[in-house]
Design a protein around this motif. Structure first.
Motif, short mmCIF file in Angstrom:
data_model
loop_
_atom_site.label_atom_id
_atom_site.label_comp_id
_atom_site.label_asym_id
_atom_site.label_seq_id
_atom_site.Cartn_x
_atom_site.Cartn_y
_atom_site.Cartn_z
N ASN A 140 76.51 -6.12 26.56
CA ASN A 140 76.63 -4.83 25.91
C ASN A 140 78.04 -4.72 25.37
O ASN A 140 78.98 -5.29 25.94
CB ASN A 140 76.35 -3.72 26.94
N TRP A 141 78.22 -4.00 24.30
CA TRP A 141 79.56 -3.78 23.75
C TRP A 141 80.45 -3.10 24.79
O TRP A 141 81.66 -3.25 24.78
CB TRP A 141 79.43 -2.93 22.49
N GLY A 142 79.82 -2.34 25.70
CA GLY A 142 80.56 -1.73 26.79
C GLY A 142 80.60 -0.22 26.75
O GLY A 142 80.93 0.42 27.76
N TYR A 143 80.25 0.36 25.62
CA TYR A 143 80.39 1.80 25.48
C TYR A 143 79.11 2.56 25.81
O TYR A 143 79.01 3.76 25.55
CB TYR A 143 80.89 2.13 24.06
N ASP A 144 78.14 1.87 26.41
CA ASP A 144 76.93 2.50 26.92
C ASP A 144 76.90 2.48 28.44
O ASP A 144 75.83 2.56 29.05
CB ASP A 144 75.68 1.80 26.38
N GLY A 145 78.05 2.38 29.08
CA GLY A 145 78.11 2.35 30.53
C GLY A 145 77.62 3.66 31.13
O GLY A 145 77.80 4.74 30.55
N VAL A 146 77.01 3.56 32.32
CA VAL A 146 76.47 4.76 32.98
C VAL A 146 76.89 4.87 34.45
O VAL A 146 76.61 5.88 35.09
CB VAL A 146 74.93 4.81 32.87
N PHE A 147 77.55 3.86 34.98
CA PHE A 147 78.10 3.92 36.33
C PHE A 147 79.59 3.60 36.24
O PHE A 147 79.99 2.44 36.33
CB PHE A 147 77.38 2.93 37.27
N PRO A 148 80.42 4.62 36.06
CA PRO A 148 81.85 4.37 35.76
C PRO A 148 82.59 3.60 36.84
O PRO A 148 83.59 2.94 36.54
CB PRO A 148 82.42 5.79 35.61
N PHE A 149 82.13 3.67 38.10
CA PHE A 149 82.84 3.00 39.19
C PHE A 149 82.32 1.58 39.45
O PHE A 149 82.96 0.82 40.17
CB PHE A 149 82.69 3.80 40.49
N ALA A 150 81.17 1.24 38.92
CA ALA A 150 80.52 -0.04 39.24
C ALA A 150 80.86 -1.09 38.18
O ALA A 150 80.53 -0.93 37.01
CB ALA A 150 79.01 0.14 39.34
N VAL A 191 88.42 2.40 29.33
CA VAL A 191 87.52 3.29 30.05
C VAL A 191 87.02 4.38 29.11
O VAL A 191 87.71 4.76 28.16
CB VAL A 191 88.20 3.92 31.29
N VAL A 192 85.82 4.86 29.40
CA VAL A 192 85.15 5.82 28.51
C VAL A 192 84.91 7.11 29.28
O VAL A 192 84.06 7.16 30.18
CB VAL A 192 83.81 5.24 28.00
N TYR A 193 85.65 8.15 28.92
CA TYR A 193 85.53 9.45 29.60
C TYR A 193 85.04 10.54 28.65
O TYR A 193 85.21 11.73 28.93
CB TYR A 193 86.88 9.86 30.19
N ASN A 194 84.46 10.14 27.53
CA ASN A 194 83.99 11.13 26.56
C ASN A 194 82.47 11.22 26.46
O ASN A 194 81.94 12.17 25.88
CB ASN A 194 84.58 10.86 25.17
N HIS A 195 81.75 10.23 26.99
CA HIS A 195 80.29 10.27 26.95
C HIS A 195 79.75 9.22 27.92
O HIS A 195 80.51 8.42 28.47
CB HIS A 195 79.77 9.98 25.54
N MET A 196 78.45 9.24 28.12
CA MET A 196 77.75 8.22 28.90
C MET A 196 76.66 7.61 28.02
O MET A 196 76.19 8.25 27.07
CB MET A 196 77.09 8.83 30.14
N GLY A 197 76.26 6.40 28.35
CA GLY A 197 75.16 5.78 27.63
C GLY A 197 73.84 6.49 27.94
O GLY A 197 73.73 7.24 28.91
N PRO A 198 72.81 6.24 27.13
CA PRO A 198 71.54 6.96 27.30
C PRO A 198 70.64 6.43 28.41
O PRO A 198 69.92 7.21 29.05
CB PRO A 198 70.87 6.81 25.93
N GLU A 199 70.65 5.12 28.65
CA GLU A 199 69.72 4.56 29.63
C GLU A 199 70.39 4.39 30.99
O GLU A 199 71.44 3.77 31.10
CB GLU A 199 69.18 3.20 29.17
N GLY A 200 69.75 4.95 32.03
CA GLY A 200 70.30 4.84 33.37
C GLY A 200 71.34 5.91 33.69
O GLY A 200 72.01 5.82 34.71
N ASN A 201 71.45 6.91 32.85
CA ASN A 201 72.41 7.99 33.09
C ASN A 201 71.76 9.04 34.00
O ASN A 201 71.05 9.93 33.53
CB ASN A 201 72.83 8.62 31.76
N TYR A 202 72.02 8.93 35.29
CA TYR A 202 71.43 9.85 36.26
C TYR A 202 72.36 11.01 36.62
O TYR A 202 72.02 11.84 37.46
CB TYR A 202 71.06 9.08 37.54
#
Length: 382
Positions: free
Chosen positions: A160-170, A199-210
């Motif tokens: 992944n390009w990296g900007y669709d991350g959904v677990f910021p600590f993992a 690090v990305v603190y402005n949004h989360m990716g769409p898949e797996g964002n719980y």
């Protein structure tokens, strides 16, 4: 609490006792399920929407779920997602993953950084942190003294390009996970190379964002190009703010990352009394005073706004630097970039960079983005 223990998610103290802390302000019941042993443990309600558990029944390596009012979910502050973003979380003892023999490392002054940006999945044939380690001598030969990793927070799939991350600590497992990242940090520091993490603190990716299942992590008051904005100033934002502050501190404290590059800070919407970037800056300064290590916060912004790099005491946002990325040239003109950058800094009238250094509000490093379809690098020079 021990200096090296996060204040969110699942952590272990020096005696191996587990502490689980979940922010779920609207939940009625919260528990955790240890998947391999089919053990369910209830969390106790704590102030400010948190739920907590202290136990010796959870061990490093255990797979676990958070049960939120009968719904089984991964831990939003998970340190490891070995089965992907929809699978169980894995317990990780950050105290065990100490970066060995790293006390001799001294971070460079920011204006001495010469940065090579790289994507972990494509930089080497293995596409892992170990693959980067194998190329450190090559980077040294180039004269690089800092690398910037594109985002490594867990995302769907293996690449992944990296900007669709959904677990910021993992840390992404296909890259090598937490252990692989710490090995890379040690190897880089041993070679005299600093590490910047995007690090990305402005949004989360769409898949797996719980995150929305747990609390008001997003707000409809503002929108970004990627959807709803992170809730840093709307109702119930306190837990959200602490979540991301803890994330920034974790990279510095537990992984010995030298600098964070904060993605697109102009898309971080916060009109509260204390901007989230101010608070991250303040808490980073406190951490640096405690550890004696130097850490930098670098903003990516398209606003050219001096407030980002002004001191917090003067109502600035306290960032150490911000990128200039309005000028790009082809990779095979890298020497031209360096020469033009020198002219830019020294206000040479023959400089072809299409804006004046007098009107650009930056601190070093100044970024010149040199790119080509099959390869990219960031060259920075104070």
């Amino acid at each position: 609490m021990h200096l090296n223990i996060r204040n969110i998610g699942l952590n272990f103290d020096k005696d191996g006792v587990a502490f689980l802390k979940v922010w779920a302000p609207k939940a009625s019941i919260v528990s955790t399920l240890l998947e391999d042993r089919a053990i369910t443990l209830d969390l106790e309600r704590a102030p400010h929407g948190y739920w907590i558990l202290k136990t010796d029944q959870i061990k490093p390596g255990d797979l676990y779920w958070v049960i939120l009012d009968d719904e089984q979910l991964p831990d939003p502050a998970s340190l490891s997602q070995p089965q992907g973003v929809h699978g169980p979380s894995r317990a990780v003892d950050l105290l065990h993953y100490v970066v060995p023999n790293d006390n001799k490392w001294i971070n460079y002054p920011l204006n001495e950084y010469l940065i090579y940006e790289l994507h972990t999945g494509t930089f080497s044939p293995p596409g892992t942190f170990g693959g980067i380690i194998q190329q450190l001598d090559y980077l040294n030969e180039l004269g690089i003294n800092a690398i910037e990793l594109l985002p490594i927070a867990s995302f769907p799939g293996r690449r992944n390009w990296g900007y669709d991350g959904v677990f910021p600590f993992a840390v992404q497992e296909s890259y090598g996970g937490a252990e692989g990242l710490k090995a890379l940090v040690k190897a880089c520091h041993d070679k005299g190379i600093a590490i910047i993490l995007d690090v990305v603190y402005n949004h989360m990716g769409p898949e797996g964002n719980y995150l929305p299942k747990f609390g008001p992590y997003f707000t409809d008051q503002y929108h970004t190009p990627w959807g709803s904005a992170i809730n840093f100033d709307d109702n119930g934002c306190d837990g959200v703010r602490e979540f991301f502050i803890e994330n920034a501190l974790m990279w510095f404290r537990d992984f010995h990352i030298d600098a964070l590059r904060l993605d697109a800070v102009h898309a971080i919407k916060d009109f509260g009394a204390v901007h989230i970037l101010q608070e991250i800056s303040r808490r980073t300064a406190i951490l640096s005073a405690q550890t004696g290590r130097i850490h930098y916060l670098i903003a990516e912004s398209d606003l050219n706004d001096p407030r980002y790099i002004s001191d917090v005491q003067n109502n600035g946002l306290g960032m150490d630097s911000q990128w200039i990325d309005e000028w790009a040239i082809d990779l095979n003109k890298g020497l031209e970039a360096i020469l033009e950058l020198d002219k830019f800094i020294n206000k040479d009238s023959t400089c072809v960079i299409p804006f004046s250094s007098d009107g650009v509000f930056v601190h070093p490093p100044i970024e010149i983005r040199v790119s080509k379809s099959d390869k990219s690098a960031f060259l920075s020079q104070a």
